[in-house]
Design a protein around this motif. Structure first.
Motif, PDB file in Angstrom:
ATOM      1  N   GLN A 169       4.258   9.930  -9.577  1.00  0.00           N
ATOM      2  CA  GLN A 169       3.650  10.190 -11.027  1.00  0.00           C
ATOM      3  C   GLN A 169       2.847  11.647 -11.108  1.00  0.00           C
ATOM      4  O   GLN A 169       3.212  12.214 -11.949  1.00  0.00           O
ATOM      5  CB  GLN A 169       2.590   9.239 -11.406  1.00  0.00           C
ATOM      6  CG  GLN A 169       3.219   7.714 -11.627  1.00  0.00           C
ATOM      7  CD  GLN A 169       1.835   6.734 -11.812  1.00  0.00           C
ATOM      8  OE1 GLN A 169       1.145   6.837 -12.708  1.00  0.00           O
ATOM      9  NE2 GLN A 169       1.708   5.874 -10.560  1.00  0.00           N
ATOM     10  N   SER A 170       2.509  12.012  -9.831  1.00  0.00           N
ATOM     11  CA  SER A 170       1.994  13.455 -10.068  1.00  0.00           C
ATOM     12  C   SER A 170       2.960  14.467 -10.000  1.00  0.00           C
ATOM     13  O   SER A 170       2.720  15.538 -10.233  1.00  0.00           O
ATOM     14  CB  SER A 170       1.045  13.822  -8.605  1.00  0.00           C
ATOM     15  OG  SER A 170       2.083  13.845  -7.282  1.00  0.00           O
ATOM     16  N   TRP A 171       4.234  13.846  -9.733  1.00  0.00           N
ATOM     17  CA  TRP A 171       5.463  14.994  -9.658  1.00  0.00           C
ATOM     18  C   TRP A 171       5.837  14.981 -11.062  1.00  0.00           C
ATOM     19  O   TRP A 171       6.859  15.489 -11.360  1.00  0.00           O
ATOM     20  CB  TRP A 171       6.339  14.526  -8.483  1.00  0.00           C
ATOM     21  CG  TRP A 171       6.001  15.342  -7.302  1.00  0.00           C
ATOM     22  CD1 TRP A 171       5.178  14.784  -6.519  1.00  0.00           C
ATOM     23  CD2 TRP A 171       6.541  16.606  -6.992  1.00  0.00           C
ATOM     24  NE1 TRP A 171       5.247  15.709  -5.329  1.00  0.00           N
ATOM     25  CE2 TRP A 171       6.016  16.914  -5.677  1.00  0.00           C
ATOM     26  CE3 TRP A 171       7.646  17.536  -7.337  1.00  0.00           C
ATOM     27  CZ2 TRP A 171       6.612  17.970  -4.831  1.00  0.00           C
ATOM     28  CZ3 TRP A 171       7.584  18.686  -6.510  1.00  0.00           C
ATOM     29  CH2 TRP A 171       7.198  18.923  -5.601  1.00  0.00           C
ATOM     30  N   LYS A 172       5.296  14.035 -12.039  1.00  0.00           N
ATOM     31  CA  LYS A 172       5.833  13.664 -13.230  1.00  0.00           C
ATOM     32  C   LYS A 172       7.257  13.284 -13.356  1.00  0.00           C
ATOM     33  O   LYS A 172       8.237  13.462 -14.335  1.00  0.00           O
ATOM     34  CB  LYS A 172       5.729  15.093 -14.058  1.00  0.00           C
ATOM     35  CG  LYS A 172       4.390  15.435 -14.274  1.00  0.00           C
ATOM     36  CD  LYS A 172       4.323  16.764 -15.053  1.00  0.00           C
ATOM     37  CE  LYS A 172       2.740  17.246 -14.816  1.00  0.00           C
ATOM     38  NZ  LYS A 172       2.855  18.613 -14.732  1.00  0.00           N
ATOM     39  N   LEU A 173       7.803  12.701 -12.383  1.00  0.00           N
ATOM     40  CA  LEU A 173       9.296  12.002 -12.086  1.00  0.00           C
ATOM     41  C   LEU A 173       9.218  10.468 -12.504  1.00  0.00           C
ATOM     42  O   LEU A 173      10.198   9.920 -12.890  1.00  0.00           O
ATOM     43  CB  LEU A 173       9.404  12.338 -10.551  1.00  0.00           C
ATOM     44  CG  LEU A 173       9.749  13.361 -10.191  1.00  0.00           C
ATOM     45  CD1 LEU A 173      10.261  13.525  -8.664  1.00  0.00           C
ATOM     46  CD2 LEU A 173      10.873  14.094 -10.944  1.00  0.00           C
ATOM     47  N   VAL A 174       8.049   9.983 -12.515  1.00  0.00           N
ATOM     48  CA  VAL A 174       7.828   8.391 -12.765  1.00  0.00           C
ATOM     49  C   VAL A 174       6.651   8.436 -13.653  1.00  0.00           C
ATOM     50  O   VAL A 174       5.703   8.970 -13.704  1.00  0.00           O
ATOM     51  CB  VAL A 174       7.690   7.761 -11.482  1.00  0.00           C
ATOM     52  CG1 VAL A 174       7.327   6.256 -11.668  1.00  0.00           C
ATOM     53  CG2 VAL A 174       8.742   7.627 -10.586  1.00  0.00           C
ATOM     54  N   ARG A 175       6.719   7.422 -14.606  1.00  0.00           N
ATOM     55  CA  ARG A 175       5.533   7.114 -15.531  1.00  0.00           C
ATOM     56  C   ARG A 175       5.388   5.520 -15.607  1.00  0.00           C
ATOM     57  O   ARG A 175       6.249   4.874 -15.340  1.00  0.00           O
ATOM     58  CB  ARG A 175       6.143   7.569 -16.982  1.00  0.00           C
ATOM     59  CG  ARG A 175       7.050   7.030 -17.742  1.00  0.00           C
ATOM     60  CD  ARG A 175       7.427   7.675 -19.046  1.00  0.00           C
ATOM     61  NE  ARG A 175       8.563   7.294 -19.816  1.00  0.00           N
ATOM     62  CZ  ARG A 175       8.730   6.364 -20.469  1.00  0.00           C
ATOM     63  NH1 ARG A 175       7.736   5.394 -20.457  1.00  0.00           N
ATOM     64  NH2 ARG A 175       9.831   5.824 -20.932  1.00  0.00           N
TER      65      ARG A 175
ATOM     66  N   SER B 248       0.837  -1.151   0.282  1.00  0.00           N
ATOM     67  CA  SER B 248       0.032   0.103  -0.016  1.00  0.00           C
ATOM     68  C   SER B 248       0.815   1.284  -0.114  1.00  0.00           C
ATOM     69  O   SER B 248       0.469   2.363  -0.790  1.00  0.00           O
ATOM     70  CB  SER B 248      -1.024   0.062   1.133  1.00  0.00           C
ATOM     71  OG  SER B 248      -0.288  -0.114   2.338  1.00  0.00           O
ATOM     72  N   ASN B 249       2.103   1.314   0.666  1.00  0.00           N
ATOM     73  CA  ASN B 249       3.024   2.353   0.770  1.00  0.00           C
ATOM     74  C   ASN B 249       3.437   2.461  -0.682  1.00  0.00           C
ATOM     75  O   ASN B 249       3.819   3.620  -1.210  1.00  0.00           O
ATOM     76  CB  ASN B 249       3.999   2.076   1.629  1.00  0.00           C
ATOM     77  CG  ASN B 249       4.901   3.391   2.210  1.00  0.00           C
ATOM     78  OD1 ASN B 249       4.522   4.379   1.456  1.00  0.00           O
ATOM     79  ND2 ASN B 249       5.669   3.118   3.151  1.00  0.00           N
ATOM     80  N   VAL B 250       3.975   1.482  -1.224  1.00  0.00           N
ATOM     81  CA  VAL B 250       4.414   1.409  -2.740  1.00  0.00           C
ATOM     82  C   VAL B 250       3.499   2.166  -3.654  1.00  0.00           C
ATOM     83  O   VAL B 250       3.775   3.065  -4.215  1.00  0.00           O
ATOM     84  CB  VAL B 250       4.914   0.156  -3.059  1.00  0.00           C
ATOM     85  CG1 VAL B 250       5.235   0.137  -4.672  1.00  0.00           C
ATOM     86  CG2 VAL B 250       6.274  -0.280  -2.277  1.00  0.00           C
ATOM     87  N   SER B 251       2.125   1.812  -3.628  1.00  0.00           N
ATOM     88  CA  SER B 251       1.410   2.129  -4.460  1.00  0.00           C
ATOM     89  C   SER B 251       0.827   3.743  -4.382  1.00  0.00           C
ATOM     90  O   SER B 251       0.981   4.268  -5.094  1.00  0.00           O
ATOM     91  CB  SER B 251      -0.129   1.496  -4.126  1.00  0.00           C
ATOM     92  OG  SER B 251      -0.063   0.013  -4.483  1.00  0.00           O
ATOM     93  N   THR B 252       1.058   4.115  -3.124  1.00  0.00           N
ATOM     94  CA  THR B 252       0.689   5.580  -2.901  1.00  0.00           C
ATOM     95  C   THR B 252       2.066   6.222  -3.101  1.00  0.00           C
ATOM     96  O   THR B 252       1.706   7.363  -3.633  1.00  0.00           O
ATOM     97  CB  THR B 252       0.249   5.629  -1.155  1.00  0.00           C
ATOM     98  OG1 THR B 252      -0.886   4.929  -0.870  1.00  0.00           O
ATOM     99  CG2 THR B 252       0.015   7.211  -0.749  1.00  0.00           C
ATOM    100  N   SER B 253       3.072   5.875  -2.980  1.00  0.00           N
ATOM    101  CA  SER B 253       4.112   6.470  -3.333  1.00  0.00           C
ATOM    102  C   SER B 253       4.313   6.513  -4.815  1.00  0.00           C
ATOM    103  O   SER B 253       4.804   7.641  -5.278  1.00  0.00           O
ATOM    104  CB  SER B 253       5.698   5.723  -2.905  1.00  0.00           C
ATOM    105  OG  SER B 253       5.385   5.903  -1.312  1.00  0.00           O
ATOM    106  N   LEU B 254       4.171   5.478  -5.641  1.00  0.00           N
ATOM    107  CA  LEU B 254       4.172   5.663  -7.083  1.00  0.00           C
ATOM    108  C   LEU B 254       3.164   6.906  -7.526  1.00  0.00           C
ATOM    109  O   LEU B 254       3.197   7.364  -8.747  1.00  0.00           O
ATOM    110  CB  LEU B 254       3.881   4.246  -7.521  1.00  0.00           C
ATOM    111  CG  LEU B 254       5.036   3.260  -7.452  1.00  0.00           C
ATOM    112  CD1 LEU B 254       4.658   1.652  -7.688  1.00  0.00           C
ATOM    113  CD2 LEU B 254       6.444   3.694  -8.268  1.00  0.00           C
ATOM    114  N   LYS B 255       2.040   6.771  -6.827  1.00  0.00           N
ATOM    115  CA  LYS B 255       1.079   7.867  -7.329  1.00  0.00           C
ATOM    116  C   LYS B 255       1.648   9.135  -7.146  1.00  0.00           C
ATOM    117  O   LYS B 255       1.521  10.267  -7.908  1.00  0.00           O
ATOM    118  CB  LYS B 255      -0.400   7.628  -6.739  1.00  0.00           C
ATOM    119  CG  LYS B 255      -1.034   6.697  -7.224  1.00  0.00           C
ATOM    120  CD  LYS B 255      -2.288   6.260  -6.187  1.00  0.00           C
ATOM    121  CE  LYS B 255      -3.066   4.988  -6.781  1.00  0.00           C
ATOM    122  NZ  LYS B 255      -4.123   4.746  -5.922  1.00  0.00           N
ATOM    123  N   GLU B 256       2.200   9.404  -6.111  1.00  0.00           N
ATOM    124  CA  GLU B 256       2.948  10.635  -5.633  1.00  0.00           C
ATOM    125  C   GLU B 256       3.991  11.083  -6.892  1.00  0.00           C
ATOM    126  O   GLU B 256       3.932  12.049  -7.220  1.00  0.00           O
ATOM    127  CB  GLU B 256       3.227  10.702  -4.292  1.00  0.00           C
ATOM    128  CG  GLU B 256       4.222  11.995  -3.918  1.00  0.00           C
ATOM    129  CD  GLU B 256       3.104  13.153  -3.695  1.00  0.00           C
ATOM    130  OE1 GLU B 256       3.777  14.151  -3.522  1.00  0.00           O
ATOM    131  OE2 GLU B 256       1.779  12.901  -3.561  1.00  0.00           O
TER     132      GLU B 256
END
Length: 179
Positions: A65-71, A55-63
Protein backbone atom coordinates in the motif's frame (compact mmCIF):
# COMPACT_ATOMS: atom_id res chain seq x y z
CA UNK A 1 -7.85 -19.82 -3.38
CA UNK A 2 -6.18 -22.62 -5.30
CA UNK A 3 -3.42 -21.69 -7.70
CA UNK A 4 -2.75 -23.70 -10.83
CA UNK A 5 0.81 -24.93 -11.29
CA UNK A 6 1.44 -22.13 -13.80
CA UNK A 7 0.08 -19.46 -11.45
CA UNK A 8 2.22 -20.92 -8.63
CA UNK A 9 5.27 -20.72 -10.89
CA UNK A 10 4.47 -17.06 -11.68
CA UNK A 11 3.99 -16.13 -8.01
CA UNK A 12 7.16 -17.93 -6.93
CA UNK A 13 9.20 -16.36 -9.69
CA UNK A 14 7.83 -12.88 -8.94
CA UNK A 15 9.01 -13.43 -5.36
CA UNK A 16 12.48 -14.42 -6.59
CA UNK A 17 12.65 -11.38 -8.87
CA UNK A 18 11.50 -9.19 -6.00
CA UNK A 19 14.50 -10.25 -3.92
CA UNK A 20 16.80 -9.34 -6.81
CA UNK A 21 15.18 -5.89 -6.96
CA UNK A 22 15.58 -5.38 -3.20
CA UNK A 23 11.98 -6.28 -2.31
CA UNK A 24 11.03 -8.80 0.36
CA UNK A 25 10.07 -12.15 -1.21
CA UNK A 26 6.68 -12.34 0.52
CA UNK A 27 5.83 -8.76 -0.48
CA UNK A 28 6.54 -9.62 -4.12
CA UNK A 29 4.62 -12.91 -3.93
CA UNK A 30 1.57 -11.18 -2.46
CA UNK A 31 1.75 -8.57 -5.20
CA UNK A 32 1.86 -11.31 -7.83
CA UNK A 33 -1.04 -13.17 -6.20
CA UNK A 34 -3.21 -10.05 -6.07
CA UNK A 35 -2.29 -9.19 -9.64
CA UNK A 36 -3.42 -12.63 -10.83
CA UNK A 37 -6.52 -12.83 -8.60
CA UNK A 38 -9.91 -12.67 -10.27
CA UNK A 39 -11.21 -10.42 -7.51
CA UNK A 40 -10.35 -8.87 -4.15
CA UNK A 41 -8.68 -11.13 -1.57
CA UNK A 42 -8.74 -10.88 2.20
CA UNK A 43 -5.57 -11.24 4.26
CA UNK A 44 -6.90 -14.65 5.36
CA UNK A 45 -7.23 -15.70 1.70
CA UNK A 46 -3.61 -14.68 1.12
CA UNK A 47 -2.41 -16.54 4.25
CA UNK A 48 -4.21 -19.69 3.13
CA UNK A 49 -3.03 -19.49 -0.49
CA UNK A 50 0.63 -18.68 0.13
CA UNK A 51 1.04 -20.49 3.46
CA UNK A 52 2.76 -17.56 5.17
CA UNK A 53 2.19 -16.11 8.63
CA UNK A 54 -0.67 -13.66 9.12
CA UNK A 55 1.71 -11.08 10.61
CA UNK A 56 3.92 -11.35 7.51
CA UNK A 57 0.91 -10.83 5.26
CA UNK A 58 -0.22 -7.77 7.24
CA UNK A 59 3.23 -6.21 7.10
CA UNK A 60 3.60 -7.01 3.41
CA UNK A 61 0.20 -5.53 2.55
CA UNK A 62 1.15 -2.31 4.34
CA UNK A 63 4.36 -2.19 2.33
CA UNK A 64 2.47 -2.73 -0.95
CA UNK A 65 0.00 0.00 0.00
CA UNK A 66 2.86 2.40 0.75
CA UNK A 67 4.15 1.71 -2.78
CA UNK A 68 0.62 2.43 -4.11
CA UNK A 69 0.55 -0.97 -5.82
CA UNK A 70 -2.28 -2.40 -3.70
CA UNK A 71 -5.41 -0.79 -2.32
CA UNK A 72 -8.00 -1.76 0.26
CA UNK A 73 -11.49 -2.52 -0.95
CA UNK A 74 -14.60 -3.90 0.70
CA UNK A 75 -16.87 -6.77 -0.20
CA UNK A 76 -20.58 -6.51 0.53
CA UNK A 77 -21.51 -8.64 3.54
CA UNK A 78 -17.90 -9.09 4.70
CA UNK A 79 -16.47 -6.77 7.35
CA UNK A 80 -12.87 -7.71 6.59
CA UNK A 81 -10.62 -5.61 4.40
CA UNK A 82 -9.95 -7.03 0.98
CA UNK A 83 -7.10 -6.11 -1.32
CA UNK A 84 -6.65 -5.57 -5.02
CA UNK A 85 -3.55 -4.81 -7.06
CA UNK A 86 -3.17 -2.43 -9.95
CA UNK A 87 -3.97 -4.36 -13.11
CA UNK A 88 -2.48 -2.13 -15.81
CA UNK A 89 1.14 -3.18 -16.41
CA UNK A 90 2.04 0.32 -17.64
CA UNK A 91 0.59 1.85 -14.47
CA UNK A 92 2.43 -0.67 -12.28
CA UNK A 93 5.68 0.16 -14.04
CA UNK A 94 5.04 3.91 -13.74
CA UNK A 95 4.20 3.69 -10.02
CA UNK A 96 7.25 1.57 -9.24
CA UNK A 97 9.57 3.92 -11.11
CA UNK A 98 7.99 6.96 -9.47
CA UNK A 99 8.35 5.48 -5.99
CA UNK A 100 11.91 4.30 -6.58
CA UNK A 101 12.85 7.75 -7.84
CA UNK A 102 11.24 9.37 -4.80
CA UNK A 103 12.86 6.93 -2.35
CA UNK A 104 16.29 6.48 -3.96
CA UNK A 105 17.18 9.03 -6.62
CA UNK A 106 15.75 12.19 -5.01
CA UNK A 107 17.63 11.76 -1.70
CA UNK A 108 20.81 10.97 -3.63
CA UNK A 109 20.38 14.11 -5.72
CA UNK A 110 19.97 16.19 -2.57
CA UNK A 111 23.14 14.74 -1.07
CA UNK A 112 25.12 15.18 -4.29
CA UNK A 113 24.01 18.81 -4.54
CA UNK A 114 25.24 19.36 -0.98
CA UNK A 115 28.52 17.66 -1.84
CA UNK A 116 28.94 19.89 -4.91
CA UNK A 117 28.47 23.02 -2.79
CA UNK A 118 30.66 21.80 0.06
CA UNK A 119 33.22 20.30 -2.30
CA UNK A 120 33.82 23.60 -4.05
CA UNK A 121 34.93 25.00 -0.69
CA UNK A 122 36.76 21.91 0.60
CA UNK A 123 40.49 22.63 0.27
CA UNK A 124 41.36 18.98 1.00
CA UNK A 125 39.18 17.56 -1.79
CA UNK A 126 41.14 16.97 -5.01
CA UNK A 127 39.66 18.63 -8.11
CA UNK A 128 39.46 15.24 -9.85
CA UNK A 129 37.32 13.84 -7.03
CA UNK A 130 35.00 16.84 -7.15
CA UNK A 131 34.75 16.42 -10.93
CA UNK A 132 33.73 12.75 -10.55
CA UNK A 133 31.08 13.73 -8.00
CA UNK A 134 29.83 16.39 -10.40
CA UNK A 135 29.65 13.81 -13.21
CA UNK A 136 27.37 11.61 -11.10
CA UNK A 137 25.26 14.64 -10.15
CA UNK A 138 24.94 15.72 -13.80
CA UNK A 139 23.95 12.19 -14.83
CA UNK A 140 21.29 11.84 -12.12
CA UNK A 141 19.89 15.32 -12.84
CA UNK A 142 19.60 14.41 -16.52
CA UNK A 143 17.96 11.10 -15.62
CA UNK A 144 15.55 12.84 -13.23
CA UNK A 145 14.56 15.51 -15.76
CA UNK A 146 14.07 12.87 -18.47
CA UNK A 147 11.98 10.77 -16.11
CA UNK A 148 9.73 13.77 -15.41
CA UNK A 149 9.29 14.32 -19.16
CA UNK A 150 8.50 10.68 -19.87
CA UNK A 151 6.12 10.46 -16.94
CA UNK A 152 3.84 13.02 -18.55
CA UNK A 153 3.53 10.98 -21.75
CA UNK A 154 0.50 8.74 -22.23
CA UNK A 155 1.21 4.99 -22.07
CA UNK A 156 0.41 4.61 -25.79
CA UNK A 157 3.16 7.09 -26.69
CA UNK A 158 5.67 5.39 -24.40
CA UNK A 159 4.80 2.03 -25.91
CA UNK A 160 5.43 3.37 -29.44
CA UNK A 161 8.75 4.85 -28.33
CA UNK A 162 9.86 1.59 -26.73
CA UNK A 163 8.91 -0.35 -29.88
CA UNK A 164 11.10 2.01 -31.89
CA UNK A 165 14.01 1.17 -29.61
CA UNK A 166 17.42 2.27 -30.84
CA UNK A 167 16.04 3.10 -34.29
CA UNK A 168 15.13 6.56 -33.00
CA UNK A 169 18.87 7.30 -32.73
CA UNK A 170 19.04 7.49 -36.54
CA UNK A 171 17.35 10.86 -36.31
CA UNK A 172 20.04 12.31 -34.04
CA UNK A 173 23.00 14.16 -35.54
CA UNK A 174 26.33 12.35 -35.35
CA UNK A 175 24.78 8.90 -34.80
CA UNK A 176 25.95 5.93 -36.86
CA UNK A 177 23.47 4.57 -39.38
CA UNK A 178 24.03 0.93 -38.34
CA UNK A 179 21.94 1.15 -35.17
Amino acid sequence: MNLSPTAQKFVLHWGEMGTRWGVNRTVAQIHALLYLAEGPLSADDIVETLGVARSNVSTSLKELQSWKLVRVTHVLGDRRDHFTALQDVWEIFRVILEERKRREIDPTLSLLRECAIEGSQDQELPDETLARMQTVLDFLELFSASFEDYQRLPPQTLQKMLKMGGKVARFLPGTKEGI
